[in-house]
Design a protein around this motif. Sequence first.
Motif, mmCIF file in Angstrom:
data_model
loop_
_atom_site.group_PDB
_atom_site.id
_atom_site.type_symbol
_atom_site.label_atom_id
_atom_site.label_comp_id
_atom_site.label_asym_id
_atom_site.label_seq_id
_atom_site.Cartn_x
_atom_site.Cartn_y
_atom_site.Cartn_z
ATOM 1 N N ASP A 130 0.886 -0.940 0.305
ATOM 2 C CA ASP A 130 0.419 0.445 0.455
ATOM 3 C C ASP A 130 0.994 1.227 -0.382
ATOM 4 N N THR A 154 -0.358 4.471 -0.091
ATOM 5 C CA THR A 154 -0.999 5.180 -0.171
ATOM 6 C C THR A 154 -1.242 5.893 0.765
ATOM 7 N N GLY A 210 -7.049 6.564 1.307
ATOM 8 C CA GLY A 210 -8.968 6.461 0.952
ATOM 9 C C GLY A 210 -9.220 7.071 2.849
ATOM 10 N N GLN A 257 -9.781 10.512 2.707
ATOM 11 C CA GLN A 257 -10.470 11.362 1.709
ATOM 12 C C GLN A 257 -11.883 12.128 1.730
ATOM 13 N N ASN A 312 0.995 8.218 -7.228
ATOM 14 C CA ASN A 312 -0.573 6.405 -6.960
ATOM 15 C C ASN A 312 -0.976 6.734 -7.903
ATOM 16 N N GLU A 313 -0.940 5.816 -8.801
ATOM 17 C CA GLU A 313 -1.431 5.889 -10.328
ATOM 18 C C GLU A 313 -2.909 6.276 -10.261
ATOM 19 N N TYR A 314 -4.155 5.849 -9.188
ATOM 20 C CA TYR A 314 -5.064 6.304 -8.752
ATOM 21 C C TYR A 314 -5.924 7.536 -8.238
ATOM 22 N N LEU A 315 -4.365 8.265 -7.437
ATOM 23 C CA LEU A 315 -4.231 9.545 -6.960
ATOM 24 C C LEU A 315 -3.073 10.726 -7.641
ATOM 25 N N LYS A 347 -9.110 -1.582 -6.767
ATOM 26 C CA LYS A 347 -8.625 -0.466 -7.584
ATOM 27 C C LYS A 347 -9.284 0.514 -6.589
ATOM 28 N N TYR A 398 -9.688 1.312 -3.895
ATOM 29 C CA TYR A 398 -8.998 1.587 -2.668
ATOM 30 C C TYR A 398 -7.626 2.037 -3.174
ATOM 31 N N SER A 399 -7.951 2.666 -4.721
ATOM 32 C CA SER A 399 -6.544 3.156 -5.084
ATOM 33 C C SER A 399 -4.737 1.927 -5.155
#
Length: 325
Positions: A130, A132, A212, A215, A234-237, A290, A292-293
Amino acid sequence: MRNNKKYRKNAWMGLVMSAVLLTGSVLTGCSEKETTYPDGNINVIVSAKAGGDTDTYARILSKYMEKELGVTLTVTNKDSAIAGTREVHNAEPDGYTVEFFHASSILTKVVGTTDIGALDQKICSVPVSDSTQTLVIPAAKYKDIDDFVARAQSGEEVIASVNQGSYAHLACVLLEKAIDASNFKYVDSQNASERIVDMLAGRIDLFFAPYGTIQQYVESGDFISLGLLADERNEYLPDVPTLKEQGYDITLEKYFYFAFPPETDDKIVNTFASAIEKAVQNTECIDAFKTYSIVPEYHSPEDSVKILENAEKSYEQYKDVLTGN
């Protein structure tokens, strides 16, 4: 008379052969039973309370691993991380009790809180890393990261909410060292839920959590994320910066692992590891993470041990700081 002797001899030989065949059949049956794993439900001990990141990731993985193993994986939560790790360590090494937790079990052993950690178990895999994790401050008190750092460096007290000797504790210690402050006051708490309530009430100034988890409070304007404790975004954030890119070289990835009792047979471990590998390649599992990023990634038992051993080495350098020596 001669025929009777011949008859008795043949009858005796027949009994012997029957016994041999029966014994062979029994042994073959036992052998097949021993090599068939799993043939019953598996108890996944989560060394954390329900609802947190550890519990969530365990349930996602278990759901998709069930499809590969053909049995039910029952998640059992423990209020005490130490109790969960010890229960698995002392369980029968038959493959039907496995722990899902993170590398803070290594950290707590390093600081002397417990005598058993992840590396005292039979490590199966690290399927989640993790990146994140973030440090959070209250928007009601601080304008931004620069305001927080300036006030901390000036001598203003910072109340950091942590679980002593945990990831949360280490993250705050790393920040205190990175900004060259010496006025952090550490107060004890058990989880992110408690810390969120305390920060909203104005009782604390700093805590550590997965992005997450906080957020919604960042988006509502209640909290400010200082940045991710990772080498890169992070690619999702994509809009959340790292502390490193802001000039504070702090990284602390959180490694989640599956581990069996120490004497568990390698065949069992490898079978379970194979199920993990297939599960994290399942597109539905990937989509669940995804949310949860997180990008799940399989690591073999051997590579997972290396990851956790490297984590242990990094924790060792902070032992004195975390224990107050």
